[in-house]
Scaffold this motif. Structure first.
Motif, PDB file in Angstrom:
ATOM      1  N   GLU A  52       0.849  -1.190   0.000  1.00  0.00           N
ATOM      2  CA  GLU A  52       0.000   0.000   0.000  1.00  0.00           C
ATOM      3  C   GLU A  52       0.891   1.248   0.000  1.00  0.00           C
ATOM      4  OE1 GLU A  52      -2.775  -1.815   3.273  1.00  0.00           O
ATOM      5  OE2 GLU A  52      -3.902  -0.175   2.326  1.00  0.00           O
ATOM      6  N   SER A  53       0.292   2.398  -0.366  1.00  0.00           N
ATOM      7  CA  SER A  53       1.072   3.629  -0.500  1.00  0.00           C
ATOM      8  C   SER A  53       0.152   4.817  -0.244  1.00  0.00           C
ATOM      9  CB  SER A  53       1.626   3.731  -1.922  1.00  0.00           C
ATOM     10  OG  SER A  53       0.536   3.786  -2.840  1.00  0.00           O
ATOM     11  N   HIS A  54       0.738   6.014  -0.182  1.00  0.00           N
ATOM     12  CA  HIS A  54      -0.089   7.226  -0.097  1.00  0.00           C
ATOM     13  C   HIS A  54      -1.140   7.227  -1.206  1.00  0.00           C
ATOM     14  CE1 HIS A  54       2.959   9.865   2.319  1.00  0.00           C
ATOM     15  NE2 HIS A  54       2.070   9.311   3.103  1.00  0.00           N
ATOM     16  N   GLU A  55      -0.679   6.874  -2.417  1.00  0.00           N
ATOM     17  CA  GLU A  55      -1.572   6.932  -3.576  1.00  0.00           C
ATOM     18  C   GLU A  55      -2.712   5.926  -3.446  1.00  0.00           C
ATOM     19  OE1 GLU A  55       1.824   6.735  -3.729  1.00  0.00           O
ATOM     20  OE2 GLU A  55       2.035   8.871  -4.167  1.00  0.00           O
ATOM     21  N   SER A  56      -2.373   4.679  -3.119  1.00  0.00           N
ATOM     22  CA  SER A  56      -3.431   3.661  -3.067  1.00  0.00           C
ATOM     23  C   SER A  56      -4.405   3.950  -1.929  1.00  0.00           C
ATOM     24  CB  SER A  56      -2.826   2.256  -2.923  1.00  0.00           C
ATOM     25  OG  SER A  56      -2.250   2.082  -1.644  1.00  0.00           O
ATOM     26  N   ALA A  57      -3.878   4.414  -0.784  1.00  0.00           N
ATOM     27  CA  ALA A  57      -4.762   4.645   0.373  1.00  0.00           C
ATOM     28  C   ALA A  57      -5.676   5.840   0.134  1.00  0.00           C
ATOM     29  CB  ALA A  57      -3.938   4.849   1.634  1.00  0.00           C
ATOM     30  N   THR A  58      -5.130   6.934  -0.424  1.00  0.00           N
ATOM     31  CA  THR A  58      -5.995   8.102  -0.654  1.00  0.00           C
ATOM     32  C   THR A  58      -7.015   7.789  -1.751  1.00  0.00           C
ATOM     33  OG1 THR A  58      -4.293   9.068  -2.071  1.00  0.00           O
ATOM     34  CG2 THR A  58      -4.378   9.860   0.186  1.00  0.00           C
ATOM     35  N   ALA A  59      -6.611   6.989  -2.756  1.00  0.00           N
ATOM     36  CA  ALA A  59      -7.577   6.591  -3.802  1.00  0.00           C
ATOM     37  C   ALA A  59      -8.699   5.768  -3.176  1.00  0.00           C
ATOM     38  CB  ALA A  59      -6.877   5.796  -4.899  1.00  0.00           C
ATOM     39  N   PHE A  60      -8.329   4.841  -2.282  1.00  0.00           N
ATOM     40  CA  PHE A  60      -9.356   4.013  -1.631  1.00  0.00           C
ATOM     41  C   PHE A  60     -10.275   4.880  -0.768  1.00  0.00           C
ATOM     42  CE2 PHE A  60     -11.116   1.579   1.841  1.00  0.00           C
ATOM     43  CZ  PHE A  60     -11.617   0.450   1.206  1.00  0.00           C
ATOM     44  N   LEU A  61      -9.663   5.747   0.048  1.00  0.00           N
ATOM     45  CA  LEU A  61     -10.461   6.539   0.997  1.00  0.00           C
ATOM     46  C   LEU A  61     -11.387   7.530   0.276  1.00  0.00           C
ATOM     47  CD1 LEU A  61      -7.742   7.063   3.749  1.00  0.00           C
ATOM     48  CD2 LEU A  61      -9.766   5.589   3.883  1.00  0.00           C
ATOM     49  N   ARG A  63     -13.127   6.843  -2.090  1.00  0.00           N
ATOM     50  CA  ARG A  63     -14.334   6.096  -2.482  1.00  0.00           C
ATOM     51  C   ARG A  63     -15.240   5.786  -1.290  1.00  0.00           C
ATOM     52  NH1 ARG A  63     -12.280   1.119  -5.990  1.00  0.00           N
ATOM     53  NH2 ARG A  63     -14.518   0.792  -6.206  1.00  0.00           N
ATOM     54  N   VAL A  64     -14.776   6.093  -0.075  1.00  0.00           N
ATOM     55  CA  VAL A  64     -15.569   5.784   1.128  1.00  0.00           C
ATOM     56  C   VAL A  64     -16.560   6.920   1.389  1.00  0.00           C
ATOM     57  CG1 VAL A  64     -15.479   5.337   3.618  1.00  0.00           C
ATOM     58  CG2 VAL A  64     -13.644   4.480   2.127  1.00  0.00           C
ATOM     59  N   ASP A  65     -17.847   6.600   1.319  1.00  0.00           N
ATOM     60  CA  ASP A  65     -18.880   7.617   1.556  1.00  0.00           C
ATOM     61  C   ASP A  65     -19.672   7.232   2.809  1.00  0.00           C
ATOM     62  OD1 ASP A  65     -20.897   9.451   1.542  1.00  0.00           O
ATOM     63  OD2 ASP A  65     -21.969   8.552  -0.159  1.00  0.00           O
ATOM     64  N   LEU A  66     -19.325   7.881   3.931  1.00  0.00           N
ATOM     65  CA  LEU A  66     -19.994   7.529   5.188  1.00  0.00           C
ATOM     66  C   LEU A  66     -21.274   8.337   5.398  1.00  0.00           C
ATOM     67  CD1 LEU A  66     -16.941   7.149   7.639  1.00  0.00           C
ATOM     68  CD2 LEU A  66     -18.092   5.394   6.289  1.00  0.00           C
ATOM     69  N   VAL A  82     -17.266  -0.828   3.815  1.00  0.00           N
ATOM     70  CA  VAL A  82     -15.900  -0.351   3.545  1.00  0.00           C
ATOM     71  C   VAL A  82     -15.052  -1.494   2.972  1.00  0.00           C
ATOM     72  CG1 VAL A  82     -13.777   0.547   4.592  1.00  0.00           C
ATOM     73  CG2 VAL A  82     -16.007   1.476   5.288  1.00  0.00           C
ATOM     74  N   ASP A  83     -15.165  -2.666   3.573  1.00  0.00           N
ATOM     75  CA  ASP A  83     -14.379  -3.820   3.130  1.00  0.00           C
ATOM     76  C   ASP A  83     -14.736  -4.217   1.702  1.00  0.00           C
ATOM     77  OD1 ASP A  83     -12.467  -5.792   3.479  1.00  0.00           O
ATOM     78  OD2 ASP A  83     -13.889  -7.244   4.305  1.00  0.00           O
ATOM     79  N   GLY A  84     -16.002  -3.987   1.340  1.00  0.00           N
ATOM     80  CA  GLY A  84     -16.469  -4.405   0.021  1.00  0.00           C
ATOM     81  C   GLY A  84     -16.148  -3.431  -1.108  1.00  0.00           C
ATOM     82  N   ILE A  85     -15.607  -2.258  -0.775  1.00  0.00           N
ATOM     83  CA  ILE A  85     -15.328  -1.251  -1.811  1.00  0.00           C
ATOM     84  C   ILE A  85     -14.284  -1.772  -2.805  1.00  0.00           C
ATOM     85  CG2 ILE A  85     -14.280   1.035  -2.222  1.00  0.00           C
ATOM     86  CD1 ILE A  85     -15.717   1.975   0.330  1.00  0.00           C
ATOM     87  N   ALA A  86     -13.265  -2.427  -2.291  1.00  0.00           N
ATOM     88  CA  ALA A  86     -12.222  -3.017  -3.141  1.00  0.00           C
ATOM     89  C   ALA A  86     -11.514  -4.079  -2.318  1.00  0.00           C
ATOM     90  CB  ALA A  86     -11.221  -1.942  -3.579  1.00  0.00           C
TER      91      ALA A  86
END
Ligand code: MG
Length: 337
Positions: A52-61, A63-66, A82-86
């Protein structure tokens, strides 16, 4: 609920070397969940070898809509979403889980050790990690670790005996050892385990590559000291698979996707009669404090991650006289520095 996040880079006090890599910084992402003005704090720590990296984590986050969840107490539903997003992204997922736990604890005005029903005074001593290095550096680091009651030494190169003998020339404290999959031959590994026991090593992590299930199981059956799976045990379904292969498991929030699954892993491992160790990455006091709420229930803890960095941004669980010391504060128990 609104999720905010920002990348941050941890500066390590010393170059950190394990069986197959060296580095001086660790990328993290710091998260916040805002619910009616109450803030829950979280963190993703991403040592590069885990992917994981800054890029992958910020891209994932991103997509999180709480905002679609009205009740923050619906942990199971929210975290399943959250687990199901990717797939993958365990540290990024943990940064949401930790912030959510912090938020809930603050709403309830209770620390998680209370919510889970654990006595914070039962938290064990933490080990302090000594990376693979030259003899004089190892001796110096061992002296600097005077406050710690247990030392964790990284093994897995051809300098293993030197590492142990150098530490033993300074102190007779118990040692835990982490091979990080570095041993390739099971017979010489078993010989080494007997030698290590003679030298006061009390447990060992991941002696052989995680794919070598049969070799790890063969060693566990014969080893004079308990063997813990770390790289070989990531999430909840891995616990059952680890039964019979290792004597215990090393739980880390950045592998388990956070506190909720880590807690389930702990309960399952215990019910299977396995030992449990709590580990960490290099992390701020945010993720370390979050993990520490499980510490009262583990056999070994290696929560020195925040002590290895020079730019922590939180005040939280501390190491006092070698012992993991949880704050009497709600949530995960941290304040921003
Ligand atoms: Mg390990």
């Amino acid at each position: 609920m609104k999720l905010r996040f920002r990348p941050y880079t941890l500066e390590l006090k010393h170059v950190f070397t394990i069986a197959n890599s060296s580095r001086t910084t660790t990328p993290v992402v710091l998260t916040e969940i805002d619910y009616d003005g109450i803030l829950g704090y979280g963190e993703a720590s991403m040592p590069p070898y885990l992917g994981e990296s800054h890029e992958s984590a910020t891209a994932f986050l991103s997509r999180v809509d709480l905002s679609k969840f009205e009740n923050p107490f619906e942990l199971e539903t929210i975290l399943e979403y959250v687990d199901g997003i990717a797939p993958g992204n365990p540290a990024a997922k943990a940064s949401v889980d930790i912030a959510l736990h912090d938020l809930l604890g603050k709403i309830m005005n209770q620390p998680w050790y209370n919510i889970w029903g654990y006595d914070r005074k039962l938290a064990p001593n933490t080990s302090f990690t000594i990376g693979i290095d030259k003899e004089d550096v190892v001796r110096q680091k061992t002296k600097e670790a005077a406050e710690f009651k247990v030392l964790k030494v990284k093994l897995g190169r051809d300098t293993d005996k030197m590492m142990i003998e150098t530490i033993r020339s300074v102190t007779d404290k118990p040692i835990t050892a982490d091979v990080n999959q570095g041993w390739k031959d099971r017979s010489s590994a078993l010989e080494m385990l007997h030698w290590l026991k003679e030298k006061g090593v009390v447990m060992i992590e991941q002696p052989m590559p995680k794919e070598q299930i049969d070799n790890n199981a063969w060693l566990t059956e014969r080893s004079p000291i308990p063997i813990f799976g770390d790289e070989g045990v990531q999430r909840l379904p891995d616990v059952k698979k680890a039964h019979g292969v290792y004597s215990g498991i090393n739980i880390k929030l950045m592998k388990s996707t956070g506190m909720r699954e880590a807690h389930k892993m702990l309960v399952l491992a215990r019910s299977l009669g396995m030992q449990v160790m709590l580990g960490c990455m290099t992390e701020t006091s945010c993720a370390i404090s979050a993990a520490s709420h499980l510490a009262p229930m583990v056999d070994f803890a290696d929560l020195d991650g925040a002590l290895l960095i020079s730019n922590d941004v939180y005040d939280g669980t501390k190491v006092i006289d070698g012992k993991i010391t949880l704050m009497e504060r709600p949530g995960i128990g941290v304040k921003k520095l």
